[in-house]
Design a protein around this motif. Structure first.
Motif, PDB file in Angstrom:
ATOM      1  N   PRO A  93      -4.297  -6.700   5.996  1.00  0.00           N
ATOM      2  CA  PRO A  93      -4.857  -5.415   6.441  1.00  0.00           C
ATOM      3  C   PRO A  93      -3.766  -4.416   6.813  1.00  0.00           C
ATOM      4  N   VAL A  94      -4.049  -3.159   6.522  1.00  0.00           N
ATOM      5  CA  VAL A  94      -3.081  -2.098   6.783  1.00  0.00           C
ATOM      6  C   VAL A  94      -3.450  -1.390   8.088  1.00  0.00           C
ATOM      7  N   THR A  95      -2.499  -0.664   8.642  1.00  0.00           N
ATOM      8  CA  THR A  95      -2.709   0.083   9.882  1.00  0.00           C
ATOM      9  C   THR A  95      -2.839   1.573   9.568  1.00  0.00           C
ATOM     10  N   VAL A  96      -3.551   2.280  10.431  1.00  0.00           N
ATOM     11  CA  VAL A  96      -3.813   3.708  10.251  1.00  0.00           C
ATOM     12  C   VAL A  96      -3.275   4.440  11.474  1.00  0.00           C
ATOM     13  N   SER A  97      -2.341   5.335  11.264  1.00  0.00           N
ATOM     14  CA  SER A  97      -1.668   5.988  12.389  1.00  0.00           C
ATOM     15  C   SER A  97      -2.407   7.214  12.901  1.00  0.00           C
ATOM     16  N   PRO A 133       0.805  -1.219   0.000  1.00  0.00           N
ATOM     17  CA  PRO A 133       0.000   0.000   0.000  1.00  0.00           C
ATOM     18  C   PRO A 133       0.838   1.269   0.000  1.00  0.00           C
ATOM     19  N   GLY A 134       0.331   2.277  -0.713  1.00  0.00           N
ATOM     20  CA  GLY A 134       0.885   3.613  -0.582  1.00  0.00           C
ATOM     21  C   GLY A 134       0.293   4.290   0.642  1.00  0.00           C
ATOM     22  N   GLY A 135       0.925   5.361   1.072  1.00  0.00           N
ATOM     23  CA  GLY A 135       0.554   5.991   2.332  1.00  0.00           C
ATOM     24  C   GLY A 135      -0.806   6.633   2.360  1.00  0.00           C
ATOM     25  N   LYS A 193      -5.811  12.190   4.426  1.00  0.00           N
ATOM     26  CA  LYS A 193      -5.117  11.294   3.507  1.00  0.00           C
ATOM     27  C   LYS A 193      -4.727   9.987   4.187  1.00  0.00           C
ATOM     28  N   ILE A 194      -4.210  10.058   5.402  1.00  0.00           N
ATOM     29  CA  ILE A 194      -3.842   8.830   6.104  1.00  0.00           C
ATOM     30  C   ILE A 194      -5.082   8.002   6.427  1.00  0.00           C
ATOM     31  N   ALA A 195      -6.199   8.685   6.683  1.00  0.00           N
ATOM     32  CA  ALA A 195      -7.457   7.974   6.945  1.00  0.00           C
ATOM     33  C   ALA A 195      -7.948   7.210   5.729  1.00  0.00           C
ATOM     34  N   HIS A 196      -7.410   7.530   4.553  1.00  0.00           N
ATOM     35  CA  HIS A 196      -7.740   6.740   3.362  1.00  0.00           C
ATOM     36  C   HIS A 196      -7.477   5.254   3.585  1.00  0.00           C
ATOM     37  N   LEU A 197      -6.515   4.943   4.429  1.00  0.00           N
ATOM     38  CA  LEU A 197      -6.125   3.544   4.600  1.00  0.00           C
ATOM     39  C   LEU A 197      -7.232   2.703   5.225  1.00  0.00           C
ATOM     40  N   ASP A 198      -8.120   3.311   6.015  1.00  0.00           N
ATOM     41  CA  ASP A 198      -9.297   2.565   6.467  1.00  0.00           C
ATOM     42  C   ASP A 198     -10.141   2.152   5.265  1.00  0.00           C
TER      43      ASP A 198
END
Length: 333
Positions: free
Chosen positions: A251-255, A206-208, A261-266
């Motif tokens: 699954p990816v983690t969300v910091s 995944p990208g950030g 933009k980081i919340a995109h990972l959800d």
């Protein structure tokens, strides 16, 4: 894992809370002069909420899909009343006219276009209201733009964000299947030319700030375009033979969920769950990888579901992607 009435009501309340919330707002608006400095509601009297135009469109898709599937939830009548006030010929005419601006050629391309077509696909199922007919001119305008775009798009855009070509074509194809055979043929021919010869995926996802998987959205599209046996072999060559699905698709983690933009990972967790559930259905239960695909789908959906609500950075859009996944699981059951 099932879309229950309680979950449907919760998602409906979330979307009702933002489709008419004008601010904060992120416009996709090219200005040619001072006269173009206008508010979101003035520019887009139908889709002015939900932080941005495309999220408002798929917020409405969420609401109307839930109304159809769960007509007895208390929120269903609120959805219908709000839709009747919102989807008026006068307001929709402003949305259509916006596309005639020379500066609007790239407006919401292709993500918002596809979601609008998918919304129209849904509203036509609500035969107790005239929303489908009212929305049709806008849908037809975007369908025409999409066909023109594919004729000049030489290469697919394989990012994990809004510009992803495959994701847009998955949604648009659903609309075109029963409404526009020319666009359907264009999508299928373009998809085969772009993806049929792809092998041995080795992307760095995944990208950030991804909320889509470049490879899984392409695979979902090809599962709709290719015959069953051809798709199974293609998918094996793409991500099974080299071990990517088993090794890297986790699954990816969300910091920081306050960072948009980081919340995109959800969303990436939810959209991967959707894609994998659909791919598993296309492969069939007898395929050797069906158990792995199903397990990965469940794990991704589990990782994303707890974060549909919370900070507005994700709350204004995540329920739509959770609903996509739930609907695919519903089809598979």
């Amino acid at each position: 894992m099932e879309l229950t009435e309680d979950i449907a009501a919760r998602f409906a309340r979330i979307a009702l809370g933002h489709v008419t919330r004008e601010y904060p707002h992120k416009l996709d608006h090219v200005m040619a002069g001072d006269a173009d400095v206008r508010s979101p509601r003035d520019l887009h009297p139908v889709f002015f909420g939900s932080f941005d135009w495309h999220s408002c469109v798929h917020g409405w898709w969420t609401l109307l899909t839930l109304r159809r599937l769960f007509p007895d939830i208390p929120e269903a009548s609120d959805i219908a009343a709000l839709a009747e006030r919102t989807f008026t010929p006068e307001k929709l005419a402003v949305e259509v006219a916006y596309l005639d601006r020379p500066e609007a050629r790239g407006f919401e391309r292709p993500y918002g276009w596809a979601w609008l077509l998918y919304l129209h696909h849904e509203v036509e199922r609500h035969s107790d209201y005239n929303w489908g007919k009212r929305l049709e001119p806008l849908a037809r305008a975007f369908a025409e733009k999409l066909g023109e775009y594919l004729r000049v798009l030489t290469y697919p855009i394989t990012v994990g964000t809004h510009f992803n070509t495959a994701f847009a074509l998955v949604l648009a194809r659903e609309w075109a299947t029963t409404r526009d055979t020319k666009l359907l043929t264009t999508i299928d021919e373009w998809a085969l030319a772009a993806f049929a010869n792809r092998r041995d995926y080795a992307g760095w996802e995944p990208g950030g700030d991804d909320f889509l998987s470049p490879v899984l959205t392409a695979a979902l599209l090809m599962s709709r375009v290719m015959p069953h046996l051809q798709f199974a072999g293609w998918f094996e060559d793409l991500v099974l033979a080299n071990g990517w699905l088993e090794r890297d698709c986790r699954p990816v983690t969300v910091s920081d969920r306050t960072d948009g933009k980081i919340a995109h990972l959800d969303g990436l967790n939810l959209s991967r769950g959707w894609c994998l559930a659909a791919i598993g259905r296309a492969l069939g239960e007898g395929h050797p990888a069906s158990a792995l695909v199903a397990q990965r789908a469940r794990r991704h959906l589990d990782a994303g579901l707890d974060h549909v609500a919370g900070d507005y950075a994700g709350e204004h859009w995540l329920a739509s992607f959770a609903l996509l996944a739930f609907l695919e699981l519903r089809e598979a059951s």
